[in-house]
Design a protein around this motif. Structure first.
Motif, PDB file in Angstrom:
ATOM      1  N   UNK A   1      19.766  14.715   3.435  1.00  0.00           N
ATOM      2  CA  UNK A   1      19.947  13.733   2.370  1.00  0.00           C
ATOM      3  C   UNK A   1      20.355  12.390   2.965  1.00  0.00           C
ATOM      4  N   UNK A   2      21.250  12.463   3.935  1.00  0.00           N
ATOM      5  CA  UNK A   2      21.785  11.230   4.504  1.00  0.00           C
ATOM      6  C   UNK A   2      20.773  10.515   5.396  1.00  0.00           C
ATOM      7  N   UNK A   3      19.650  11.168   5.694  1.00  0.00           N
ATOM      8  CA  UNK A   3      18.573  10.458   6.378  1.00  0.00           C
ATOM      9  C   UNK A   3      17.826   9.556   5.393  1.00  0.00           C
ATOM     10  N   UNK A   4      17.883   9.927   4.112  1.00  0.00           N
ATOM     11  CA  UNK A   4      17.165   9.152   3.091  1.00  0.00           C
ATOM     12  C   UNK A   4      18.065   8.113   2.432  1.00  0.00           C
ATOM     13  N   UNK A   5      19.337   8.485   2.213  1.00  0.00           N
ATOM     14  CA  UNK A   5      20.268   7.574   1.525  1.00  0.00           C
ATOM     15  C   UNK A   5      21.569   7.493   2.312  1.00  0.00           C
TER      16      UNK A   5
ATOM     17  N   UNK B   1       7.452  11.399  -2.029  1.00  0.00           N
ATOM     18  CA  UNK B   1       7.556  12.500  -2.989  1.00  0.00           C
ATOM     19  C   UNK B   1       8.924  13.159  -2.889  1.00  0.00           C
ATOM     20  N   UNK B   2       9.372  13.365  -1.664  1.00  0.00           N
ATOM     21  CA  UNK B   2      10.685  14.003  -1.490  1.00  0.00           C
ATOM     22  C   UNK B   2      11.798  13.125  -2.047  1.00  0.00           C
ATOM     23  N   UNK B   3      11.706  11.840  -1.768  1.00  0.00           N
ATOM     24  CA  UNK B   3      12.745  10.950  -2.292  1.00  0.00           C
ATOM     25  C   UNK B   3      12.734  10.923  -3.819  1.00  0.00           C
ATOM     26  N   UNK B   4      11.541  10.978  -4.392  1.00  0.00           N
ATOM     27  CA  UNK B   4      11.471  11.040  -5.851  1.00  0.00           C
ATOM     28  C   UNK B   4      12.175  12.285  -6.364  1.00  0.00           C
ATOM     29  N   UNK B   5      11.970  13.412  -5.669  1.00  0.00           N
ATOM     30  CA  UNK B   5      12.618  14.657  -6.089  1.00  0.00           C
ATOM     31  C   UNK B   5      14.131  14.533  -5.985  1.00  0.00           C
ATOM     32  N   UNK B   6      14.596  13.891  -4.916  1.00  0.00           N
ATOM     33  CA  UNK B   6      16.037  13.689  -4.751  1.00  0.00           C
ATOM     34  C   UNK B   6      16.587  12.852  -5.901  1.00  0.00           C
ATOM     35  N   UNK B   7      15.914  11.739  -6.182  1.00  0.00           N
ATOM     36  CA  UNK B   7      16.413  10.839  -7.226  1.00  0.00           C
ATOM     37  C   UNK B   7      16.386  11.532  -8.589  1.00  0.00           C
ATOM     38  N   UNK B   8      15.378  12.367  -8.815  1.00  0.00           N
ATOM     39  CA  UNK B   8      15.322  13.088 -10.086  1.00  0.00           C
ATOM     40  C   UNK B   8      16.506  14.040 -10.219  1.00  0.00           C
ATOM     41  N   UNK B   9      16.841  14.718  -9.124  1.00  0.00           N
ATOM     42  CA  UNK B   9      18.002  15.617  -9.154  1.00  0.00           C
ATOM     43  C   UNK B   9      19.283  14.832  -9.403  1.00  0.00           C
ATOM     44  N   UNK B  10      19.422  13.734  -8.680  1.00  0.00           N
ATOM     45  CA  UNK B  10      20.626  12.916  -8.848  1.00  0.00           C
ATOM     46  C   UNK B  10      20.728  12.433 -10.287  1.00  0.00           C
TER      47      UNK B  10
ATOM     48  N   UNK C   1       0.839  -1.199   0.000  1.00  0.00           N
ATOM     49  CA  UNK C   1       0.000   0.000   0.000  1.00  0.00           C
ATOM     50  C   UNK C   1       0.868   1.239   0.000  1.00  0.00           C
ATOM     51  N   UNK C   2       0.251   2.357  -0.242  1.00  0.00           N
ATOM     52  CA  UNK C   2       1.038   3.591  -0.314  1.00  0.00           C
ATOM     53  C   UNK C   2       1.325   4.162   1.074  1.00  0.00           C
ATOM     54  N   UNK C   3       0.721   3.563   2.079  1.00  0.00           N
ATOM     55  CA  UNK C   3       0.996   4.002   3.434  1.00  0.00           C
ATOM     56  C   UNK C   3       0.300   5.311   3.758  1.00  0.00           C
ATOM     57  N   UNK C   4       0.676   5.851   4.894  1.00  0.00           N
ATOM     58  CA  UNK C   4       0.020   7.055   5.382  1.00  0.00           C
ATOM     59  C   UNK C   4       0.397   8.278   4.548  1.00  0.00           C
ATOM     60  N   UNK C   5      -0.313   9.358   4.829  1.00  0.00           N
ATOM     61  CA  UNK C   5      -0.025  10.612   4.156  1.00  0.00           C
ATOM     62  C   UNK C   5       1.430  11.041   4.368  1.00  0.00           C
ATOM     63  N   UNK C   6       1.860  10.857   5.620  1.00  0.00           N
ATOM     64  CA  UNK C   6       3.238  11.217   5.950  1.00  0.00           C
ATOM     65  C   UNK C   6       4.239  10.436   5.078  1.00  0.00           C
ATOM     66  N   UNK C   7       3.982   9.155   4.940  1.00  0.00           N
ATOM     67  CA  UNK C   7       4.891   8.346   4.132  1.00  0.00           C
ATOM     68  C   UNK C   7       4.862   8.750   2.662  1.00  0.00           C
ATOM     69  N   UNK C   8       3.667   9.157   2.198  1.00  0.00           N
ATOM     70  CA  UNK C   8       3.593   9.615   0.814  1.00  0.00           C
ATOM     71  C   UNK C   8       4.444  10.863   0.612  1.00  0.00           C
TER      72      UNK C   8
END
Lengths: 204, 204
Positions: free
Chosen positions: B50-54, B13-22, B2-9
């Motif tokens: 950043x280092x909290x995500x990757x 979204x933020x991680x997607x933005x990071x990966x797009x920049x990378x 599942x997509x999880x809670x709103x918070x997780x969504x």
DNA sequence: GTCTATAGCCAGATAGAC
DNA sequence: GTCTATCTGGCTATAGAC
């Protein structure tokens, strides 16, 4: 133009050894991953001594690039003297030599994008002069081969030239060699075939 | 799943933005020249965040590579559903898409030689799984195209596969584009032609 | 010119408050 | 989780003795 004193000849020999090491390390690891410490260790002298010969890491790489262009020019000169060879034949033999050097780990590969290195190369008169001379001879052969119908007339000559330069740094031969299934000569023949005749192969 | 809670969504979204920049920075500068500070600045967050995500710079690059493989897989899937297309047609259209991405600055280019990065990729199950799936489908098409006589039967299928992957990172399109004389579509057509039909061109 | 030792810098990664 | 501030290591380049 003279070779100078015995002392200067000794220096020349040492600088040749340095450039040879740089050439190999550049081929093996690329500019960014190559460290000046490694070069010094490989040559067997102290790092500070390296900097007496070359002003910077970029200058080291530039010297290696000049050297590979000199060897290229020699191969081109030999091909220009071959009797009874078409322009396309000469191009193919130069490409064959480049691929052999690549597989032997003797073809320095530069990152297309490193700005400090590009700046140094674009400021190096020896490098630019050699690059222009080699490109002009190859360009003549390309135009001739197009007139002969052996290179696609629809392609701009500069595209053909860039493609040949790019194939001299292509990762495919090394990946295939790493597989361990095929010999160097076989790999060179196949890659040459994909370069000139495409993945589709000859269909004449 | 599942997509999880709103918070997780929001996190997603933020991680997607990071990966797009990378993805874009990797395409523009390559792994070595890209700095984590640049990525943070581009995304608009602090480096520590950043280092909290990757966990590392390598993990950032690996995420971008997974993303490009996901998009590749989607293109491959679309081609597999095309009616009335030969295997060679499908291969050519996938290659065309890759070249378009490359010219658009959206194709991350990895150094073939960086060991820490290779280690991280070889340990990434998502990456390996995707790479295997894509390679298997392309491999089937290659074998079929050879049976059809549209890809040279003398070439090992793996050479054809490696060559296609290599052309998706080729420097030639960017150099030609930098010249400023030709449009993207023209460049793509020419490079596709040199890839499949060679510098010699079709001679059927 | 060659060496040992070190300066200076930059980038990846982390500490700790909020 | 996000931030500011900082640590740490490695690399280019140089000082200074011989």
């Amino acid at each position: 133009m003279s070779k100078g004193s015995f002392r200067q000849q000794m220096l020349q020999v040492r600088e040749d050894a340095i450039v040879a090491s740089v050439n190999r390390l550049l081929a093996e690891k690329g500019f960014d991953m190559m460290t000046v410490d490694e070069v010094a260790a490989d040559v067997g002298i102290a790092k500070a001594s390296l900097y007496k010969h070359f002003a910077s890491k970029e200058a080291l790489a530039a010297a290696a690039m000049v050297r590979v262009l000199q060897r290229t020019q020699e191969v081109v000169r030999l091909q220009s003297q071959r009797a009874g060879a078409s322009a396309a034949d000469r191009l193919r033999e130069v490409a064959r030599w480049a691929l052999q050097e690549l597989l032997a780990g003797e073809m320095p590969t530069l990152p297309a994008q490193n700005s400090t290195l590009r700046a140094e190369l674009m400021a190096d008169k020896d490098y630019l002069e050699l690059l222009m001379q080699v490109s002009e001879q190859l360009g003549e052969w390309i135009v001739q081969a197009q007139a002969d119908g052996q290179i696609d007339r629809a392609l701009p000559p500069e595209l053909v030239l860039y493609t040949l330069y790019a194939r001299a740094c292509d990762p495919v031969p090394a990946v295939l060699k790493a597989g361990g299934q095929y010999g160097d000569a076989q790999i060179v023949d196949w890659v040459l075939a994909t370069c000139f005749d495409g993945l589709a192969g000859r269909r004449a």
